[in-house]
Motif scaffolding. Structure first.
Motif, PDB file in Angstrom:
ATOM      1  N   UNK A 146       1.070  -1.354   0.115  1.00  0.00           N
ATOM      2  CA  UNK A 146      -0.128   0.069   0.044  1.00  0.00           C
ATOM      3  C   UNK A 146       0.862   1.213  -0.004  1.00  0.00           C
ATOM      4  N   UNK A 147       0.134   2.408  -0.100  1.00  0.00           N
ATOM      5  CA  UNK A 147       0.922   3.845   0.102  1.00  0.00           C
ATOM      6  C   UNK A 147       0.913   4.125  -1.441  1.00  0.00           C
ATOM      7  N   UNK A 148       2.074   5.110  -1.573  1.00  0.00           N
ATOM      8  CA  UNK A 148       2.015   5.878  -2.911  1.00  0.00           C
ATOM      9  C   UNK A 148       2.870   4.878  -3.904  1.00  0.00           C
ATOM     10  N   UNK A 149       2.118   3.825  -4.307  1.00  0.00           N
ATOM     11  CA  UNK A 149       2.820   2.812  -5.261  1.00  0.00           C
ATOM     12  C   UNK A 149       2.819   3.423  -6.708  1.00  0.00           C
ATOM     13  N   UNK A 150       4.018   2.843  -7.257  1.00  0.00           N
ATOM     14  CA  UNK A 150       4.074   3.234  -8.739  1.00  0.00           C
ATOM     15  C   UNK A 150       3.173   2.496  -9.460  1.00  0.00           C
ATOM     16  N   UNK A 151       2.690   2.826 -10.894  1.00  0.00           N
ATOM     17  CA  UNK A 151       1.773   1.952 -11.531  1.00  0.00           C
ATOM     18  C   UNK A 151       2.279   1.789 -13.098  1.00  0.00           C
ATOM     19  N   UNK A 152       2.295   0.933 -13.318  1.00  0.00           N
ATOM     20  CA  UNK A 152       2.501   0.663 -15.030  1.00  0.00           C
ATOM     21  C   UNK A 152       1.236  -0.378 -15.592  1.00  0.00           C
ATOM     22  N   UNK A 153       0.869   0.406 -16.738  1.00  0.00           N
ATOM     23  CA  UNK A 153      -0.315  -0.527 -17.378  1.00  0.00           C
ATOM     24  C   UNK A 153       0.501  -1.041 -18.635  1.00  0.00           C
ATOM     25  N   UNK A 154       0.108  -2.320 -18.845  1.00  0.00           N
ATOM     26  CA  UNK A 154       0.716  -3.056 -20.330  1.00  0.00           C
ATOM     27  C   UNK A 154      -0.574  -3.403 -20.962  1.00  0.00           C
ATOM     28  N   UNK A 155      -0.873  -2.825 -21.976  1.00  0.00           N
ATOM     29  CA  UNK A 155      -2.239  -3.255 -22.842  1.00  0.00           C
ATOM     30  C   UNK A 155      -1.997  -4.432 -23.605  1.00  0.00           C
ATOM     31  N   UNK A 156      -2.985  -5.323 -23.847  1.00  0.00           N
ATOM     32  CA  UNK A 156      -3.117  -6.295 -24.481  1.00  0.00           C
ATOM     33  C   UNK A 156      -3.630  -5.974 -25.838  1.00  0.00           C
ATOM     34  N   UNK A 157      -3.521  -6.951 -26.919  1.00  0.00           N
ATOM     35  CA  UNK A 157      -3.990  -6.728 -28.286  1.00  0.00           C
ATOM     36  C   UNK A 157      -5.500  -7.258 -28.402  1.00  0.00           C
ATOM     37  N   UNK A 158      -6.073  -7.619 -27.446  1.00  0.00           N
ATOM     38  CA  UNK A 158      -7.576  -8.046 -27.529  1.00  0.00           C
ATOM     39  C   UNK A 158      -8.288  -7.023 -28.297  1.00  0.00           C
ATOM     40  N   UNK A 159      -9.380  -7.492 -28.911  1.00  0.00           N
ATOM     41  CA  UNK A 159     -10.135  -6.398 -29.782  1.00  0.00           C
ATOM     42  C   UNK A 159     -11.301  -5.960 -28.717  1.00  0.00           C
ATOM     43  N   UNK A 160     -11.836  -6.642 -27.718  1.00  0.00           N
ATOM     44  CA  UNK A 160     -12.890  -6.316 -26.789  1.00  0.00           C
ATOM     45  C   UNK A 160     -12.222  -5.293 -25.937  1.00  0.00           C
ATOM     46  N   UNK A 161     -12.918  -3.993 -25.751  1.00  0.00           N
ATOM     47  CA  UNK A 161     -12.485  -3.173 -25.138  1.00  0.00           C
ATOM     48  C   UNK A 161     -13.530  -2.427 -24.223  1.00  0.00           C
ATOM     49  N   UNK A 162     -13.236  -1.805 -22.958  1.00  0.00           N
ATOM     50  CA  UNK A 162     -14.083  -1.319 -22.126  1.00  0.00           C
ATOM     51  C   UNK A 162     -13.465  -0.039 -21.343  1.00  0.00           C
ATOM     52  N   UNK A 163     -14.208   0.948 -20.973  1.00  0.00           N
ATOM     53  CA  UNK A 163     -13.762   2.436 -20.627  1.00  0.00           C
ATOM     54  C   UNK A 163     -13.510   1.688 -18.938  1.00  0.00           C
ATOM     55  N   UNK A 164     -12.345   2.549 -18.493  1.00  0.00           N
ATOM     56  CA  UNK A 164     -12.210   2.473 -17.119  1.00  0.00           C
ATOM     57  C   UNK A 164     -12.423   3.708 -16.551  1.00  0.00           C
TER      58      UNK A 164
END
Length: 248
Positions: A146-164
């Motif tokens: 917990x705390x002020x953690x770093x964040x990294x997002x690695x996107x997949x190549x799947x065609x199905x998408x949804x909004x975060x």
């Protein structure tokens, strides 16, 4: 025909009332649990943590096996265990997308929805430095980050998408939240028999911030519980009015 319609009409009203009662009871019970069980337990945990003594490398070394330790140190000379992610310990989450059934109201096309689902917590053997001395943190899968953690997002190549809420993310996208080598970290754990530490909680920040986060967690549970209990009668009243006065 009239009798059949009347029976169907009454059945729908009764089902609405029962659903309202069930949800209202759920709000009341969950609110009571948060207010009178979870919040006091978290407050006691915050108090216990605040009363733990300040520790340096010498007191940690002299501690007996099984003794609770709380200290702040720097992650040093650790190698990220996962390729492509520069974190030495992290929470791995995956973006799950759900496709709703066809037939939205008013002819609207239903949109896919998504949520983050925790896959695993990666916490290998780590080394921290405190007062010029190295301390080994043992590998564990039950540690909390917990705390002020770093964040990294690695996107997949799947065609199905949804909004975060901000971006359209493809299904299978992974989010990594964690600690990097060189970060200041507060460690709550137990002294191991071999001289190392078995971590229970790794907090990105100093002890002052860690103690404050524990107090805020207790206050948050208390406030959420009160809100849930206050919402219960409103839900019940609204559901009953809807069942009584909605159009046939």
């Amino acid at each position: 025909m009239f009798g059949i319609n009347l029976a169907s009409f009454l059945r729908r009203r009764i089902n609405t009332v029962l659903a309202t009662l069930g949800f209202s009871l759920f709000c009341c019970l969950s609110g009571a649990l948060m207010t009178f069980v979870f919040s006091p337990a978290q407050a006691l945990e915050a108090l216990r943590i605040s009363r733990l003594p300040q520790m340096n490398a010498q007191t940690i070394q002299a501690a007996a096996p099984g003794e609770t330790l709380l200290f702040t140190a720097t992650l040093t000379d650790n190698v990220p265990p996962q390729e492509g992610v520069d974190m030495v310990a992290c929470i791995v989450e995956e973006w799950q997308v759900t496709v709703p059934s066809e037939g939205g109201r008013g002819g609207d096309v239903p949109q896919p929805s998504g949520h983050w689902e925790t896959v695993e917590t990666v916490a290998p053997e780590l080394t921290v430095e405190l007062g010029g001395q190295r301390i080994a943190l043992h590998r564990t899968t039950r540690v909390r980050l917990s705390g002020a953690l770093h964040e990294t997002i690695i996107e997949s190549d799947a065609p199905l998408r949804a909004s975060d809420g901000e971006n359209l993310l493809p299904a299978g996208t992974r989010r990594y939240r964690g600690l990097r080598d060189g970060d200041l970290v507060t460690v709550l754990g137990k002294k191991a028999s071999d001289g190392g530490v078995i971590p229970e909680h790794l907090f990105a920040g100093d002890r002052v911030a860690f103690e404050e986060s524990q107090r805020e967690a207790a206050q948050g549970l208390f406030s959420a519980g009160l809100c849930a209990m206050a919402m219960a009668p409103l839900v019940l009243l609204g559901g009953l009015l809807f069942a009584l006065f909605r159009r046939k």
